[in-house]
Design a protein around this motif. Structure first.
Motif, mmCIF file in Angstrom:
data_model
loop_
_atom_site.group_PDB
_atom_site.id
_atom_site.type_symbol
_atom_site.label_atom_id
_atom_site.label_comp_id
_atom_site.label_asym_id
_atom_site.label_seq_id
_atom_site.Cartn_x
_atom_site.Cartn_y
_atom_site.Cartn_z
ATOM 1 N N ARG A 1 0.864 -1.182 0.000
ATOM 2 C CA ARG A 1 0.000 0.000 0.000
ATOM 3 C C ARG A 1 0.897 1.227 0.000
ATOM 4 N NH1 ARG A 1 -4.167 0.911 4.940
ATOM 5 N NH2 ARG A 1 -5.393 2.557 4.018
ATOM 6 N N VAL A 2 0.557 2.206 -0.810
ATOM 7 C CA VAL A 2 1.329 3.445 -0.838
ATOM 8 C C VAL A 2 0.397 4.606 -0.520
ATOM 9 C CG1 VAL A 2 2.884 4.940 -2.132
ATOM 10 C CG2 VAL A 2 2.821 2.494 -2.659
ATOM 11 N N GLY A 3 0.633 5.246 0.617
ATOM 12 C CA GLY A 3 -0.144 6.421 1.004
ATOM 13 C C GLY A 3 0.695 7.673 0.823
ATOM 14 N N LEU A 4 0.015 8.795 0.806
ATOM 15 C CA LEU A 4 0.703 10.064 0.598
ATOM 16 C C LEU A 4 0.280 11.058 1.683
ATOM 17 C CD1 LEU A 4 2.371 12.061 -1.073
ATOM 18 C CD2 LEU A 4 0.347 12.412 -2.513
ATOM 19 N N ALA A 5 1.292 11.529 2.432
ATOM 20 C CA ALA A 5 1.035 12.570 3.433
ATOM 21 C C ALA A 5 1.757 13.836 3.001
ATOM 22 C CB ALA A 5 1.543 12.130 4.806
ATOM 23 N N VAL A 6 1.009 14.910 2.845
ATOM 24 C CA VAL A 6 1.615 16.204 2.504
ATOM 25 C C VAL A 6 1.171 17.237 3.531
ATOM 26 C CG1 VAL A 6 1.919 15.829 0.022
ATOM 27 C CG2 VAL A 6 -0.256 16.733 0.860
ATOM 28 N N LEU A 7 2.095 18.090 3.881
ATOM 29 C CA LEU A 7 1.737 19.117 4.844
ATOM 30 C C LEU A 7 0.788 20.129 4.210
ATOM 31 C CD1 LEU A 7 2.106 20.135 7.679
ATOM 32 C CD2 LEU A 7 4.002 21.526 6.861
ATOM 33 N N LEU A 8 1.095 20.514 2.963
ATOM 34 C CA LEU A 8 0.269 21.515 2.283
ATOM 35 C C LEU A 8 -0.255 20.982 0.959
ATOM 36 C CD1 LEU A 8 2.481 24.729 2.696
ATOM 37 C CD2 LEU A 8 0.703 23.867 4.238
ATOM 38 N N ASP A 9 -1.505 21.249 0.698
ATOM 39 C CA ASP A 9 -2.093 20.952 -0.605
ATOM 40 C C ASP A 9 -2.388 22.283 -1.287
ATOM 41 O OD1 ASP A 9 -3.338 19.853 -2.790
ATOM 42 O OD2 ASP A 9 -5.139 19.221 -1.719
ATOM 43 N N LYS A 10 -1.835 22.443 -2.507
ATOM 44 C CA LYS A 10 -2.157 23.614 -3.336
ATOM 45 C C LYS A 10 -2.898 23.083 -4.548
ATOM 46 C CE LYS A 10 1.724 26.847 -2.809
ATOM 47 N NZ LYS A 10 2.843 27.348 -3.644
ATOM 48 N N PRO A 11 -4.203 22.964 -4.461
ATOM 49 C CA PRO A 11 -4.963 22.264 -5.518
ATOM 50 C C PRO A 11 -5.103 23.045 -6.820
ATOM 51 C CG PRO A 11 -6.433 22.963 -3.743
ATOM 52 C CD PRO A 11 -5.060 23.402 -3.345
ATOM 53 N N GLY A 12 -4.768 24.313 -6.809
ATOM 54 C CA GLY A 12 -5.020 25.170 -7.975
ATOM 55 C C GLY A 12 -4.232 24.849 -9.227
ATOM 56 N N HIS A 13 -3.093 24.179 -9.094
ATOM 57 C CA HIS A 13 -2.235 23.933 -10.254
ATOM 58 C C HIS A 13 -2.014 22.451 -10.522
ATOM 59 C CE1 HIS A 13 -1.194 28.184 -10.522
ATOM 60 N NE2 HIS A 13 -1.123 28.160 -9.211
ATOM 61 N N ARG A 14 -2.983 21.638 -10.144
ATOM 62 C CA ARG A 14 -2.794 20.190 -10.286
ATOM 63 C C ARG A 14 -2.758 19.789 -11.755
ATOM 64 N NH1 ARG A 14 -2.702 19.483 -5.950
ATOM 65 N NH2 ARG A 14 -4.228 18.224 -4.863
ATOM 66 N N VAL A 15 -1.785 18.966 -12.106
ATOM 67 C CA VAL A 15 -1.646 18.433 -13.459
ATOM 68 C C VAL A 15 -1.884 16.923 -13.449
ATOM 69 C CG1 VAL A 15 -0.017 18.036 -15.346
ATOM 70 C CG2 VAL A 15 -0.052 20.253 -14.200
ATOM 71 N N ALA A 16 -1.288 16.232 -12.468
ATOM 72 C CA ALA A 16 -1.425 14.777 -12.370
ATOM 73 C C ALA A 16 -2.679 14.419 -11.580
ATOM 74 C CB ALA A 16 -0.194 14.191 -11.695
ATOM 75 N N ALA A 17 -3.206 13.222 -11.870
ATOM 76 C CA ALA A 17 -4.394 12.743 -11.161
ATOM 77 C C ALA A 17 -3.961 12.133 -9.831
ATOM 78 C CB ALA A 17 -5.135 11.712 -12.014
ATOM 79 N N ILE A 18 -3.796 12.972 -8.834
ATOM 80 C CA ILE A 18 -3.336 12.492 -7.525
ATOM 81 C C ILE A 18 -3.861 13.419 -6.435
ATOM 82 C CG2 ILE A 18 -1.141 13.775 -7.733
ATOM 83 C CD1 ILE A 18 0.176 11.498 -6.120
ATOM 84 N N GLU A 19 -4.239 12.821 -5.312
ATOM 85 C CA GLU A 19 -4.634 13.602 -4.141
ATOM 86 C C GLU A 19 -3.867 13.077 -2.936
ATOM 87 O OE1 GLU A 19 -6.351 16.319 -4.325
ATOM 88 O OE2 GLU A 19 -6.822 15.996 -6.436
#
Ligand code: IMP
Ligand code: MG
Length: 179
Positions: A124-142
């Protein structure tokens, strides 16, 4: 050269409270057993350092390894391509892997890392990010675990830099004037 003005966006205390809560979320989402935290260098190192200690408090005992991926170089513009500058030493086969980074923006870097570790056989691969800047997303990832949804500003501190400066700030700030 004048010193840039940096306005505090997230205080040391606000970050600490959110990191502690994230550790609980990560534990409760089933990442507790056989967990490998993959800290993405350089920007993710301060967040990862605090998160592993918060995980300890939450009763989770992760192993830790590091990856360095190029995305932003010395400036503030994305190169658009991803390369592995420093790879993991750990075999991820069958493990719960949590990628830890500072900011999810276009998502190119982290989409690449997530796919790579899944292809290597992580359970399983999870992703933890301190900050999300959703305005410039290019890849399909959250992000699976997100500290704060950040306004579309260039931020520094708590591991994040502008031209290699300001990583040492104990808070996250917005650079108001940079010259
Ligand atoms: P992306 O999601 O592939 O576009 O890459 C996001 C990466 O760009 C982050 O991990 C940071 O290293 C860098 N980055 C994006 N926005 C900022 C910012 O506001 N300040 C500092 N670094 C940033
Ligand atoms: Mg980064």
């Amino acid at each position: 050269m004048t010193k840039p003005q940096i306005d505090v966006l997230y205080s040391t205390e606000a970050i600490a409270a959110r990191v502690a809560a994230l550790a609980g979320e990560i534990r409760d989402a089933g990442f507790r057993e056989n967990l490998l935290v993959v800290a993405v260098l350089k920007g993710g190192f301060v967040f990862a350092a605090d998160l592993i200690r918060a995980l300890h408090v939450a009763g989770v005992s992760p192993e830790v390894d590091f990856m360095s991926l190029s995305s932003y170089r010395a400036g503030t513009a994305s190169s658009g391509t991803v390369t592995v500058l420093r790879d993991l030493e750990t075999d991820v086969t069958g493990r719960n892997v949590l990628i830890v980074d500072d900011i999810l923006e276009s998502g190119r870097t982290l989409a690449y890392a997530k796919t790579l570790l899944a292809e290597r056989g992580a359970a399983r691969v999870g992703l933890a990010v301190l900050l999300d800047k959703p305005g410039h997303r290019v890849a399909a990832i959250e992000g699976d675990f997100v500290g704060f949804t950040c306004p579309d500003l260039f931020v520094v501190g708590y591991g994040m830099d502008m031209g290699h400066a300001f990583r040492e700030l104990p808070y996250i700030g917005h650079v108001v004037t940079a010259q």
